[in-house]
Design a protein around this motif. Structure first.
Motif, short mmCIF file in Angstrom:
data_model
loop_
_atom_site.label_atom_id
_atom_site.label_comp_id
_atom_site.label_asym_id
_atom_site.label_seq_id
_atom_site.Cartn_x
_atom_site.Cartn_y
_atom_site.Cartn_z
N SER A 141 -30.74 -64.07 -39.76
CA SER A 141 -31.77 -63.08 -40.11
C SER A 141 -33.17 -63.49 -39.70
CB SER A 141 -31.76 -62.82 -41.62
OG SER A 141 -30.60 -62.13 -41.99
N LYS A 142 -33.57 -64.70 -40.08
CA LYS A 142 -34.95 -65.11 -39.83
C LYS A 142 -35.04 -65.86 -38.50
CE LYS A 142 -35.01 -63.67 -43.96
NZ LYS A 142 -35.79 -62.92 -44.88
N SER A 156 -27.96 -68.34 -41.72
CA SER A 156 -28.16 -66.93 -41.40
C SER A 156 -28.91 -66.78 -40.08
CB SER A 156 -28.99 -66.29 -42.51
OG SER A 156 -29.42 -65.01 -42.14
N ASP A 196 -29.35 -74.24 -48.84
CA ASP A 196 -29.68 -73.00 -48.15
C ASP A 196 -30.67 -73.36 -47.05
OD1 ASP A 196 -30.79 -70.58 -47.37
OD2 ASP A 196 -30.66 -69.70 -49.37
N ASN A 256 -37.94 -71.09 -49.75
CA ASN A 256 -38.47 -69.78 -50.09
C ASN A 256 -38.42 -69.76 -51.63
OD1 ASN A 256 -38.98 -67.13 -50.62
ND2 ASN A 256 -37.12 -66.33 -49.66
N CYS A 276 -33.13 -75.00 -51.52
CA CYS A 276 -33.48 -74.17 -50.38
C CYS A 276 -34.45 -75.02 -49.54
CB CYS A 276 -34.17 -72.90 -50.87
SG CYS A 276 -34.55 -71.76 -49.57
N VAL A 294 -31.47 -71.46 -44.24
CA VAL A 294 -31.68 -70.32 -43.34
C VAL A 294 -33.01 -70.40 -42.58
CG1 VAL A 294 -30.22 -68.82 -44.77
CG2 VAL A 294 -32.67 -68.69 -45.03
N TYR A 295 -33.92 -71.27 -43.07
CA TYR A 295 -35.23 -71.39 -42.36
C TYR A 295 -35.32 -72.70 -41.57
CZ TYR A 295 -36.52 -67.49 -45.34
OH TYR A 295 -36.55 -66.26 -45.96
N ARG A 298 -27.10 -58.48 -40.27
CA ARG A 298 -26.30 -58.90 -41.43
C ARG A 298 -25.26 -59.93 -41.01
NH1 ARG A 298 -28.97 -59.46 -43.93
NH2 ARG A 298 -27.77 -59.57 -45.85
N GLY A 334 -24.38 -61.93 -43.57
CA GLY A 334 -25.67 -62.50 -43.99
C GLY A 334 -25.47 -63.77 -44.81
N GLY A 335 -26.58 -64.50 -44.97
CA GLY A 335 -26.56 -65.67 -45.84
C GLY A 335 -26.23 -65.25 -47.27
N SER A 336 -26.56 -64.00 -47.61
CA SER A 336 -26.31 -63.50 -48.96
C SER A 336 -24.84 -63.59 -49.32
CB SER A 336 -26.76 -62.03 -49.07
OG SER A 336 -28.10 -61.91 -48.67
N TYR A 357 -35.55 -68.87 -54.54
CA TYR A 357 -35.29 -67.56 -53.95
C TYR A 357 -34.70 -66.65 -55.04
CZ TYR A 357 -32.97 -64.09 -50.93
OH TYR A 357 -32.54 -62.93 -50.35
C1 PLP Z 1 -33.70 -68.52 -48.89
C2 PLP Z 1 -32.91 -67.36 -48.45
N1 PLP Z 1 -31.58 -67.44 -48.48
C3 PLP Z 1 -30.80 -66.42 -48.10
C4 PLP Z 1 -31.36 -65.24 -47.69
C5 PLP Z 1 -30.42 -64.13 -47.34
O1 PLP Z 1 -30.66 -63.62 -46.09
P1 PLP Z 1 -29.61 -62.76 -45.28
O2 PLP Z 1 -28.60 -62.22 -46.23
O3 PLP Z 1 -30.42 -61.71 -44.61
O4 PLP Z 1 -28.99 -63.72 -44.30
C6 PLP Z 1 -32.75 -65.09 -47.65
C7 PLP Z 1 -33.40 -63.82 -47.26
O5 PLP Z 1 -34.57 -63.61 -47.39
C8 PLP Z 1 -33.54 -66.19 -48.04
O6 PLP Z 1 -34.88 -66.13 -48.03
#
Ligand code: PLP
Length: 398
Positions: A236-237, A234, A202, A174, A170, A204-205, A245, A97-99, A123
């Protein structure tokens, strides 16, 4: 009695998840809860991903290379090239994941007591990742009145100390939905180069950008940030694959990659099956994105239109991602959000929102704000805003 760490005590609760027990109680009482609190898209994962996972013939779910499989990283580098981001497989570390990419980035560039500057609201988990990494967040306030535009660059510069290691943005944002312009990115680029800082972006979007003529400006596209930029990414989105993940850290700075790889080796491997799914996701037809972006654009427009009808509500206009920050005419948004779940319903329906104070690190900011994730169908958003309108009236008459 053994005791937990100070770090553990300092670790903030997620503002997105902390009201979950109240939502569960409401559901037990037969109340339907519209979840506007969490960025879990209701959009289907691309068919090609699910088919590939179902048809997989692997017999051993072995570890992959710590930096991710060659096949997957090569495919991701092709994806970036299509987005004018010139990176090779060797510039990418695949993460859980991005996390995890955020944790690796902070682990690779900061020491205990270092500082990172972040425009707030941000975030919420940036707070948690910073506590876990033993570093301090230094916020620069962006305001709802300015639609959360990048604060003046002098405001960043004033905050730079010998301990500052990076600016974290970001983009699209977010929780704000803000999208940085080319000029804003240029200003940030000059600043980080002047002070030898990293710019953690970041992204991810990246694909979730809604207005004609406005394009996403990646930190690694054309700002000369090869030494300074670290991208967090990521699936994820992008492909509605939150549960896979799977994410990555991208940088042209060889020292950063070499260091992040040591963190990656310590946790052995990113998820193997998810990388197979991730490879398939990269074959997703363009129409999927067109449909998804169109759907979110309509949701955004509907949500903003409906919220603007509520007296006393102020909402910034989001240009990307799928969130917005809303200022409510209530004394305390967290108290209100909890009350919505524990004491209120309209025809056995209520809404769950994320109190926005947790998206700030400055004490006292955002106390009357909430974050809404527009991850529900338009008709549900209309119902949810109707419930919110009535709830504000009732709450303020108590
Ligand atoms: C801005 C941002 N960065 C990182 C993440 C981490 O996402 P993930 O670990 O699912 O890739 C999220 C998840 O909501 C996010 O909104």
């Amino acid at each position: 009695m053994p005791t937990v760490s100070n770090k553990g005590n300092k670790m903030p609760e997620s503002p997105i998840r902390k009201l979950v027990p109240y939502a569960e109680e409401a559901k037990k009482r037969g109340v339907k809860v519209f979840h506007l609190n969490i960025g879990q898209p209701d959009i289907k994962t691309p068919e090609i991903v699910m088919q590939t996972v179902k048809k997989s013939t692997i017999e051993v779910l072995s570890y992959s290379r710590s930096e991710g499989s060659d096949e997957y990283r090569t495919k991701i580098s092709n994806y970036y090239k299509q987005h004018n981001i010139s990176v090779e497989a060797e510039d990418i570390i695949v993460t859980t994941g991005g996390s995890e990419a955020l944790l690796f980035a902070l682990g690779s560039i900061t020491d205990f007591g270092d500082e990172i500057i972040i425009p707030e609201p941000f975030y919420a988990n940036y707070n948690g990742f910073s506590v876990a990494s033993g570093i301090n967040v230094v916020p620069v306030v962006s305001k709802i009145e300015d639609n959360f535009a990048l604060p003046p660059i002098e405001n960043f510069e004033k905050l730079i100390t010998p301990k500052t290691k990076a600016i974290l943005i970001c983009n699209p944002g977010n929780p704000t939905g803000y999208l940085y312009s080319k000029e804003e990115m240029q200003k940030l680029a000059s600043l980080v180069k002047k002070h030898d800082l990293f710019l953690i972006a970041d992204e991810v979007y990246r694909e979730f950008v809604y207005d004609d003529g406005i394009t996403h400006q990646s930190a690694l596209s054309h700002f000369g940030l090869e030494d300074n930029a670290i991208i967090i990414d990521s699936v994820s989105k992008r492909y509605s694959m939150c549960g896979a993940r799977l994410g990555c850290l991208v940088s042209k700075n060889k020292e950063v990659i070499k260091t992040a790889l040591k963190f990656a080796q310590a946790r052995l491997s990113p998820p193997t099956l998810a990388q197979i799914a991730g490879e398939a996701a990269l074959e997703t037809p363009q129409e999927y994105f067109e449909e998804v972006v169109n759907e979110y654009r309509n949701r955004r427009d509907t949500l903003i239109k409906e919220l603007s009808k509520i007296e006393g509500v102020k909402v910034a206009s989001p240009k990307g991602a799928f969130y917005c920050v809303v200022a409510l005419p209530v004394d305390n948004a967290e108290k209100f959000a909890q009350w919505l779940l524990s004491d209120f319903h309209l025809d056995k329906q209520t809404v769950m929102v994320a109190p926005a104070a947790g998206f700030y690190s400055t004490e006292g900011m955002g106390t009357n704000q909430i974050r809404i994730a527009y991850v529900l169908k338009e008709e549900d958003l209309v119902t949810a805003t109707r419930i919110l309108k009535k709830a504000i009236e009732v709450y303020n008459s108590l």
